[in-house]
Design a protein around this motif. Structure first.
Motif, short mmCIF file in Angstrom:
data_model
loop_
_atom_site.label_atom_id
_atom_site.label_comp_id
_atom_site.label_asym_id
_atom_site.label_seq_id
_atom_site.Cartn_x
_atom_site.Cartn_y
_atom_site.Cartn_z
N LEU A 77 0.83 -1.20 0.00
CA LEU A 77 0.00 0.00 0.00
C LEU A 77 0.87 1.26 0.00
CD1 LEU A 77 -2.74 -1.16 2.54
CD2 LEU A 77 -3.00 -0.88 0.06
N GLU A 78 1.95 1.21 0.79
CA GLU A 78 2.85 2.36 0.88
C GLU A 78 3.53 2.63 -0.46
OE1 GLU A 78 7.10 3.36 3.09
OE2 GLU A 78 5.70 1.94 4.03
N TRP A 79 3.88 1.55 -1.17
CA TRP A 79 4.59 1.68 -2.45
C TRP A 79 3.62 1.73 -3.64
CZ3 TRP A 79 9.85 2.20 -3.22
CH2 TRP A 79 10.66 2.03 -2.09
N ASP A 80 2.31 1.69 -3.35
CA ASP A 80 1.30 1.73 -4.41
C ASP A 80 1.49 0.59 -5.41
OD1 ASP A 80 -0.99 2.73 -5.57
OD2 ASP A 80 0.10 4.06 -6.93
N MET A 81 1.75 -0.60 -4.87
CA MET A 81 1.95 -1.79 -5.68
C MET A 81 0.71 -2.68 -5.62
SD MET A 81 3.68 -3.92 -7.57
CE MET A 81 5.43 -3.55 -7.52
N PRO A 82 0.07 -2.97 -6.74
CA PRO A 82 -1.05 -3.92 -6.74
C PRO A 82 -0.58 -5.27 -6.19
CG PRO A 82 -0.95 -2.73 -8.82
CD PRO A 82 0.31 -2.41 -8.09
N TYR A 83 -1.39 -5.84 -5.29
CA TYR A 83 -0.91 -7.01 -4.58
C TYR A 83 -2.03 -7.98 -4.24
CZ TYR A 83 -3.17 -5.31 -0.37
OH TYR A 83 -4.13 -4.90 0.53
N GLN A 84 -1.63 -9.17 -3.84
CA GLN A 84 -2.49 -10.15 -3.18
C GLN A 84 -1.65 -10.78 -2.08
OE1 GLN A 84 -3.68 -13.50 -5.57
NE2 GLN A 84 -4.66 -14.56 -3.87
N GLY A 85 -2.21 -10.93 -0.91
CA GLY A 85 -1.52 -11.59 0.20
C GLY A 85 -2.14 -12.94 0.47
N VAL A 86 -1.31 -13.96 0.64
CA VAL A 86 -1.78 -15.32 0.92
C VAL A 86 -1.09 -15.82 2.17
CG1 VAL A 86 -1.91 -17.69 0.08
CG2 VAL A 86 -2.18 -15.79 -1.53
N LEU A 87 -1.87 -16.18 3.17
CA LEU A 87 -1.33 -16.74 4.40
C LEU A 87 -1.22 -18.25 4.24
CD1 LEU A 87 -0.47 -16.17 7.36
CD2 LEU A 87 -2.85 -16.63 8.02
N GLY A 88 0.00 -18.77 4.29
CA GLY A 88 0.17 -20.20 4.14
C GLY A 88 1.62 -20.59 3.95
N SER A 89 1.86 -21.88 4.00
CA SER A 89 3.20 -22.43 3.82
C SER A 89 3.38 -22.91 2.38
CB SER A 89 3.42 -23.60 4.79
OG SER A 89 3.33 -23.17 6.13
N TRP A 90 4.62 -23.00 1.98
CA TRP A 90 4.95 -23.44 0.64
C TRP A 90 5.48 -24.87 0.68
CZ3 TRP A 90 3.59 -21.13 -3.70
CH2 TRP A 90 4.14 -21.59 -4.90
N PRO A 91 5.09 -25.73 -0.27
CA PRO A 91 4.31 -25.49 -1.50
C PRO A 91 2.81 -25.70 -1.34
CG PRO A 91 5.25 -27.68 -1.58
CD PRO A 91 5.72 -27.08 -0.28
N GLU A 92 2.34 -25.92 -0.10
CA GLU A 92 0.92 -26.19 0.11
C GLU A 92 0.04 -25.04 -0.38
OE1 GLU A 92 3.36 -28.70 2.69
OE2 GLU A 92 3.27 -26.51 2.40
N ALA A 93 0.59 -23.82 -0.37
CA ALA A 93 -0.21 -22.64 -0.75
C ALA A 93 -0.31 -22.44 -2.25
CB ALA A 93 0.38 -21.39 -0.11
N LEU A 94 0.36 -23.26 -3.04
CA LEU A 94 0.39 -23.08 -4.50
C LEU A 94 -1.01 -22.97 -5.11
CD1 LEU A 94 1.78 -22.88 -7.23
CD2 LEU A 94 2.18 -25.35 -7.16
N PRO A 95 -1.99 -23.81 -4.71
CA PRO A 95 -3.31 -23.65 -5.30
C PRO A 95 -3.94 -22.28 -5.04
CG PRO A 95 -3.12 -25.79 -4.24
CD PRO A 95 -1.93 -24.99 -3.81
#
Length: 269
Positions: free
Chosen positions: A111-129
């Motif tokens: 938000l501070e850098w005005d960067m379009p984003y998505q945040g995903v809470l999870g571990s890798w690689p389980e969060a891949l889907p």
């Protein structure tokens, strides 16, 4: 895999897992720890106002230059230091991290850098889907946090449409604490895994990365009391022993910080 005599040999992935397991904090120490030794301060992982011109950033920019959408997936994003170093190059960033405070810091930074984003809470690689794929997959300083590096790295490749850039320390970043584990707990820790062990795992997966070895700029000088409190928590000691830890740090004749040597692995899927 077997030797000519028929004796099974240890794969690179199995060796990595064994090295990591051998360095786990003993259960009896962890059970009495007043705070998790694995918790990190998000402020230590903020994006720099002027991103350093590192081999990792240059490799990432090259991948984005060869992509159409210029999307980035930052695995183990922390507060966004890796992906937000690409402001002006990337169009959209997805950050995934298992720590909610780190992910919150990532969102604030976007938000501070005005960067379009998505945040995903999870571990890798389980969060891949949940993250989906991206042109560029970044992973900075997370490799030593996983015992199953083969599955972790395979997930990075699966998520990348154009390229992967993975940065790690040349040797386990907490290995410098080994003398202090001996001093305060009488625990003698075995040899740590290194970037060469990680490279062996990648090679075993059929990945042939470009390898760049380099030295990072020193971090800003940390307040001694803040540093002692952080190391005290790392060592699973109560806060009231921070003075002892500060003294040990001041009088230690060996390294008192992670090594500056870094290794960048970059590859195309």
């Amino acid at each position: 895999m077997e030797t000519p005599t028929g004796t099974p040999t240890r794969t690179a992935a199995a060796r990595w897992a064994a090295l990591m397991a051998a360095r786990a904090v003993p259960d009896e120490i962890l059970a009495h720890a007043p705070a998790s030794p694995y918790r990190q301060d998000p402020e230590r992982f903020r994006a720099a106002a002027e991103p350093p011109d590192t081999p990792s950033r240059r490799a990432a920019v090259a991948v984005l230059a060869a992509s159409s959408d210029r999307t980035v997936l930052d695995v183990g994003c922390g507060a966004g230091a890796a992906s937000l170093a690409l402001v002006g190059e990337a169009r959209h960033v997805v950050g995934v991290d298992p720590a909610s405070d780190m992910l919150a810091a990532f969102v604030r930074a976007c938000l501070e850098w005005d960067m379009p984003y998505q945040g995903v809470l999870g571990s890798w690689p389980e969060a891949l889907p949940d993250t989906g794929t991206a042109d560029l997959v970044l992973c900075h300083h997370v490799g030593y946090d996983t015992g199953d590096l083969a599955a972790f790295a395979a997930g990075l490749t699966a998520a990348a449409r154009v390229g992967v850039v993975m940065e790690i320390h040349a040797t386990h970043p907490q290995a410098w604490l080994d003398p202090f584990w001996d001093r305060f707990h009488g625990v003698r820790r075995p040899a740590p895994p290194t970037a060469d062990d990680a490279l062996a795992v990648l090679t075993e997966l059929g990945v042939e990365p470009e390898v760049q070895r380099w030295t990072a700029e020193p971090r800003p000088v940390e307040d001694p009391d803040v540093r002692a409190a952080r190391v005290t928590r790392r060592l699973c000691l109560p806060p009231e022993r921070a003075g002892e830890v500060a003294e040990a740090l001041a009088t230690h004749d060996g390294p008192t910080a992670p090594p500056a040597e870094r290794v960048t692995f970059s590859w195309r899927p």
